[in-house]
Design a protein around this motif. Structure first.
Motif, PDB file in Angstrom:
ATOM      1  N   HIS A 314      32.232  43.536  25.852  1.00 55.45           N
ATOM      2  CA  HIS A 314      32.292  42.078  25.688  1.00 55.45           C
ATOM      3  C   HIS A 314      33.356  41.575  26.665  1.00 55.45           C
ATOM      4  O   HIS A 314      34.551  41.783  26.446  1.00 55.45           O
ATOM      5  N   LYS A 315      32.912  40.942  27.744  1.00 49.83           N
ATOM      6  CA  LYS A 315      33.832  40.574  28.822  1.00 49.83           C
ATOM      7  C   LYS A 315      34.573  39.275  28.511  1.00 49.83           C
ATOM      8  O   LYS A 315      33.984  38.341  27.956  1.00 49.83           O
ATOM      9  N   PHE A 316      35.847  39.231  28.920  1.00 48.76           N
ATOM     10  CA  PHE A 316      36.583  37.966  28.852  1.00 48.76           C
ATOM     11  C   PHE A 316      36.110  37.099  30.004  1.00 48.76           C
ATOM     12  O   PHE A 316      35.803  37.623  31.079  1.00 48.76           O
ATOM     13  N   PRO A 317      36.084  35.765  29.810  1.00 48.01           N
ATOM     14  CA  PRO A 317      35.665  34.924  30.930  1.00 48.01           C
ATOM     15  C   PRO A 317      36.677  35.046  32.074  1.00 48.01           C
ATOM     16  O   PRO A 317      37.877  35.158  31.821  1.00 48.01           O
ATOM     17  N   ALA A 318      36.185  35.055  33.312  1.00 50.10           N
ATOM     18  CA  ALA A 318      37.093  35.129  34.467  1.00 50.10           C
ATOM     19  C   ALA A 318      37.883  33.833  34.523  1.00 50.10           C
ATOM     20  O   ALA A 318      37.377  32.776  34.163  1.00 50.10           O
ATOM     21  N   GLU A 319      39.127  33.959  34.938  1.00 53.78           N
ATOM     22  CA  GLU A 319      39.952  32.761  35.060  1.00 53.78           C
ATOM     23  C   GLU A 319      39.758  32.219  36.465  1.00 53.78           C
ATOM     24  O   GLU A 319      40.275  32.758  37.434  1.00 53.78           O
ATOM     25  N   GLU A 320      38.960  31.156  36.545  1.00 53.22           N
ATOM     26  CA  GLU A 320      38.612  30.596  37.856  1.00 53.22           C
ATOM     27  C   GLU A 320      38.742  29.080  37.844  1.00 53.22           C
ATOM     28  O   GLU A 320      38.647  28.448  36.790  1.00 53.22           O
ATOM     29  N   ALA A 321      38.970  28.507  39.016  1.00 54.42           N
ATOM     30  CA  ALA A 321      38.996  27.049  39.146  1.00 54.42           C
ATOM     31  C   ALA A 321      38.595  26.695  40.568  1.00 54.42           C
ATOM     32  O   ALA A 321      38.622  27.553  41.458  1.00 54.42           O
ATOM     33  N   VAL A 322      38.228  25.420  40.756  1.00 51.48           N
ATOM     34  CA  VAL A 322      37.817  24.975  42.094  1.00 51.48           C
ATOM     35  C   VAL A 322      38.893  24.043  42.644  1.00 51.48           C
ATOM     36  O   VAL A 322      39.415  23.195  41.925  1.00 51.48           O
ATOM     37  N   THR A 323      39.249  24.230  43.919  1.00 51.97           N
ATOM     38  CA  THR A 323      40.222  23.344  44.567  1.00 51.97           C
ATOM     39  C   THR A 323      39.949  23.279  46.073  1.00 51.97           C
ATOM     40  O   THR A 323      38.969  23.869  46.542  1.00 51.97           O
ATOM     41  N   ARG A 324      40.812  22.526  46.798  1.00 46.34           N
ATOM     42  CA  ARG A 324      40.542  22.332  48.232  1.00 46.34           C
ATOM     43  C   ARG A 324      41.584  23.065  49.088  1.00 46.34           C
ATOM     44  O   ARG A 324      42.756  23.163  48.698  1.00 46.34           O
ATOM     45  N   VAL A 325      41.139  23.570  50.250  1.00 41.43           N
ATOM     46  CA  VAL A 325      42.041  24.284  51.170  1.00 41.43           C
ATOM     47  C   VAL A 325      42.764  23.259  52.054  1.00 41.43           C
ATOM     48  O   VAL A 325      42.123  22.450  52.721  1.00 41.43           O
ATOM     49  N   ASP A 374      37.648  22.863  53.022  1.00 41.80           N
ATOM     50  CA  ASP A 374      36.579  23.374  52.139  1.00 41.80           C
ATOM     51  C   ASP A 374      37.004  23.319  50.665  1.00 41.80           C
ATOM     52  O   ASP A 374      38.179  23.492  50.341  1.00 41.80           O
ATOM     53  N   LEU A 375      36.002  23.134  49.792  1.00 40.97           N
ATOM     54  CA  LEU A 375      36.231  23.333  48.360  1.00 40.97           C
ATOM     55  C   LEU A 375      36.005  24.822  48.098  1.00 40.97           C
ATOM     56  O   LEU A 375      34.993  25.382  48.533  1.00 40.97           O
ATOM     57  N   VAL A 376      36.970  25.454  47.404  1.00 41.87           N
ATOM     58  CA  VAL A 376      36.838  26.899  47.171  1.00 41.87           C
ATOM     59  C   VAL A 376      37.036  27.221  45.693  1.00 41.87           C
ATOM     60  O   VAL A 376      37.675  26.481  44.958  1.00 41.87           O
ATOM     61  N   ARG A 377      36.450  28.351  45.304  1.00 43.73           N
ATOM     62  CA  ARG A 377      36.639  28.846  43.942  1.00 43.73           C
ATOM     63  C   ARG A 377      37.795  29.856  43.984  1.00 43.73           C
ATOM     64  O   ARG A 377      37.776  30.775  44.816  1.00 43.73           O
ATOM     65  N   VAL A 378      38.802  29.646  43.126  1.00 44.52           N
ATOM     66  CA  VAL A 378      39.989  30.513  43.109  1.00 44.52           C
ATOM     67  C   VAL A 378      39.987  31.303  41.807  1.00 44.52           C
ATOM     68  O   VAL A 378      39.666  30.758  40.756  1.00 44.52           O
ATOM     69  N   ARG A 379      40.352  32.569  41.915  1.00 42.81           N
ATOM     70  CA  ARG A 379      40.365  33.407  40.708  1.00 42.81           C
ATOM     71  C   ARG A 379      41.723  34.086  40.581  1.00 42.81           C
ATOM     72  O   ARG A 379      42.299  34.504  41.573  1.00 42.81           O
ATOM     73  N   ARG A 380      42.218  34.182  39.357  1.00 41.89           N
ATOM     74  CA  ARG A 380      43.392  35.023  39.137  1.00 41.89           C
ATOM     75  C   ARG A 380      43.167  35.856  37.877  1.00 41.89           C
ATOM     76  O   ARG A 380      42.488  35.441  36.953  1.00 41.89           O
ATOM     77  N   ALA A 381      43.749  37.043  37.895  1.00 39.89           N
ATOM     78  CA  ALA A 381      43.669  37.921  36.721  1.00 39.89           C
ATOM     79  C   ALA A 381      45.067  38.429  36.473  1.00 39.89           C
ATOM     80  O   ALA A 381      45.629  39.142  37.292  1.00 39.89           O
ATOM     81  N   GLY A 382      45.667  37.993  35.361  1.00 35.01           N
ATOM     82  CA  GLY A 382      47.013  38.458  35.005  1.00 35.01           C
ATOM     83  C   GLY A 382      48.012  38.159  36.114  1.00 35.01           C
ATOM     84  O   GLY A 382      48.080  37.051  36.632  1.00 35.01           O
ATOM     85  N   PRO A 386      46.544  35.410  43.281  1.00 39.36           N
ATOM     86  CA  PRO A 386      45.256  34.714  43.191  1.00 39.36           C
ATOM     87  C   PRO A 386      44.446  34.928  44.473  1.00 39.36           C
ATOM     88  O   PRO A 386      45.013  35.044  45.556  1.00 39.36           O
ATOM     89  N   GLU A 387      43.132  34.983  44.323  1.00 39.70           N
ATOM     90  CA  GLU A 387      42.292  35.201  45.504  1.00 39.70           C
ATOM     91  C   GLU A 387      41.188  34.156  45.576  1.00 39.70           C
ATOM     92  O   GLU A 387      40.839  33.549  44.562  1.00 39.70           O
ATOM     93  N   ILE A 388      40.657  33.987  46.784  1.00 41.26           N
ATOM     94  CA  ILE A 388      39.550  33.049  46.958  1.00 41.26           C
ATOM     95  C   ILE A 388      38.246  33.810  46.771  1.00 41.26           C
ATOM     96  O   ILE A 388      37.996  34.809  47.448  1.00 41.26           O
ATOM     97  N   VAL A 389      37.437  33.338  45.817  1.00 40.68           N
ATOM     98  CA  VAL A 389      36.167  34.023  45.539  1.00 40.68           C
ATOM     99  C   VAL A 389      35.152  33.633  46.615  1.00 40.68           C
ATOM    100  O   VAL A 389      34.410  34.460  47.113  1.00 40.68           O
ATOM    101  N   GLY A 390      35.128  32.349  46.964  1.00 39.29           N
ATOM    102  CA  GLY A 390      34.188  31.892  47.996  1.00 39.29           C
ATOM    103  C   GLY A 390      34.225  30.382  48.105  1.00 39.29           C
ATOM    104  O   GLY A 390      34.881  29.692  47.325  1.00 39.29           O
ATOM    105  N   VAL A 391      33.468  29.903  49.085  1.00 38.34           N
ATOM    106  CA  VAL A 391      33.398  28.459  49.329  1.00 38.34           C
ATOM    107  C   VAL A 391      32.352  27.867  48.379  1.00 38.34           C
ATOM    108  O   VAL A 391      31.312  28.482  48.127  1.00 38.34           O
ATOM    109  N   VAL A 392      32.657  26.680  47.820  1.00 35.26           N
ATOM    110  CA  VAL A 392      31.678  25.982  46.982  1.00 35.26           C
ATOM    111  C   VAL A 392      30.890  25.065  47.906  1.00 35.26           C
ATOM    112  O   VAL A 392      31.465  24.144  48.494  1.00 35.26           O
ATOM    113  N   LEU A 393      29.609  25.335  48.043  1.00 34.74           N
ATOM    114  CA  LEU A 393      28.812  24.568  49.012  1.00 34.74           C
ATOM    115  C   LEU A 393      28.281  23.309  48.382  1.00 34.74           C
ATOM    116  O   LEU A 393      28.000  23.276  47.192  1.00 34.74           O
TER     117      LEU A 393
END
Ligand code: 5U1
Length: 393
Positions: A314-325, A374-382, A386-393
């Motif tokens: 049972h996976k925890f939801p990834a902690e992600e958000a969208v922001t601008r570079v 670009d608008l990007v999706r950012v993820r952090r875990a603990g 934080p890393e950039i998952v990818g560009v939100v098109l």
């Protein structure tokens, strides 16, 4: 020292060191100081140096013995290493529990719930109580021989703690880096001008797949065991709960957060409780594993496409958000390694404000094609950068 006295002293020192190592690394409850441990260790090293005939492969001094190898030999697992089906919502958990109940014909099923560590799955083979091989999961049928590296993990016993150990025991578990070990490792990498590891999982995998075991030995890797492939000789435990207790009795590290829970409600309570305490754990987890407790019920349920029907992650939801570079900076390490870092419009990710995110290296920057604006999706875990998952098109 007389011949026999030296041999008896070496055996005594090995037993003492094994005992204190188990107290420290497995039970987290040391009885002596580090200095006292080091003194006993140094005495054994000196004794084995003077009398090489007294050295034993399972001696605590022999953890970093092997020379660097050119490659990792393939290892065929005695039983395939299965993978877990994922559930991502309460509805999917309810569906999993309903399928199990329908197949078993029960109103309520007893499960064992355990934290799901984000590490590297391994299989450890003990013959006559001695660790003879450690292998990665690989494709589930064939993995890679990482024995020399796993031997350097202090919490992994080189010999099981039993007067009559099983003839053959293939134990399954997860090698991981605790949070503090991960931070220390990345600080050391930075001090040497090296590239930081993106997350503890990559760091654990990179540390275990070192061709030189002396490098693995410098990494504070840990281990939790959660299952078995083969168990021959002696009584095989009849439930997951008993199996974990038996592995612990054999000196293997087993997660103290495991619990026996009742039905869907018990699973969900465990998931929510652990989710609340997740940040306080000494290691990263990415969810919870539920397993039908009784082994005869597990057998009735069987498996489908290499995943047991009797278990789920049972996976925890990834902690992600969208922001601008706003900008992309490039950091230069001491060895000249380049790390592109995106400067972002600050955004809350899982309750923490994030204004910078790594793109790891120039190849990753090119692959993800991240540009200013670009608008990007950012993820952090603990505690991970934080890393950039990818560009939100
Ligand atoms: N804690 C835990 N992690 N984990 C991973 N238990 C567990 N069990 C697994 C896996 C792949 O597999 C068995 C259910 C086969």
């Amino acid at each position: 020292m007389m011949e026999d006295a030296a041999s008896a002293r070496a055996a005594k020192l090995r037993a003492l060191l094994e005992h204190h190592s188990h107290r420290y690394y497995v039970l987290d409850d040391p009885e002596i100081s580090d200095a006292e441990y080091d003194r006993l260790f140094a005495e054994l090293v000196e004794l084995e140096r003077k009398r090489p005939d007294l050295a034993r492969p399972d001696s605590p001094t022999q953890r970093v013995g092997a020379r660097p190898s050119a490659a990792f030999a393939p290892v065929v697992h005695a039983q395939p290493m299965l993978s877990l089906a994922n559930v991502f919502s309460e509805q999917e958990l309810a569906d999993f529990d309903r399928r199990v109940r329908e197949r078993l014909g029960h109103d309520e099923v007893i499960y064992v719930a355990e934290p799901k560590l984000d590490g590297l799955a391994v299989s450890l083979r003990y013959e006559g109580g001695l660790l003879v091989r450690a292998a990665t999961r690989g494709d589930g049928t064939t993995g890679e021989d990482v024995t020399a590296n796993v031997r350097t993990i202090r919490s992994c016993p080189l010999r099981l703690r039993a007067s009559k150990p099983p003839r053959i025991l293939e134990v399954r578990g997860e090698v991981y880096l605790p949070r503090d070990g991960f931070l220390r490792l990345n600080e050391a990498q930075a001090a040497q001008g090296g590239k930081p590891f993106a997350n503890p999982r990559n760091a654990a995998a990179g540390s275990l797949r070192q061709l030189d075991p002396a490098v693995s030995a410098q990494r504070p890797l840990r281990l939790f065991c959660y299952g078995v492939g083969e168990w021959s000789g002696g009584a095989v435990p009849s439930s997951q709960e008993r199996l974990l207790a038996a592995l612990s009795d054999l000196g293997l590290p087993v997660n103290p957060e495991r619990r026996v829970v009742k039905g869907y409600t018990g699973c969900l309570q465990y998931y929510e409780d652990l989710g609340r305490r997740r940040a306080q754990l000494a290691y990263e987890i990415d969810g919870v594993v539920y397993k039908v407790n009784e082994v005869f019920e597990q057998r009735l349920l069987g498996e489908v496409s290499r995943s047991p029907r009797w278990a789920a992650a049972h996976k925890f939801p990834a902690e992600e958000a969208v922001t601008r570079v706003l900008r992309i900076d490039v950091q230069v390490g001491r060895t000249g390694a380049l790390t592109p870092v995106a400067v972002l419009v600050a955004v809350a990710v899982g309750g923490v404000m994030v204004s910078h995110a790594t793109l790891h290296n120039p190849d990753e920057l090119a692959r993800k094609d991240v540009r200013v604006g670009d608008l990007v999706r950012v993820r952090r875990a603990g505690d991970v950068i934080p890393e950039i998952v990818g560009v939100v098109l």
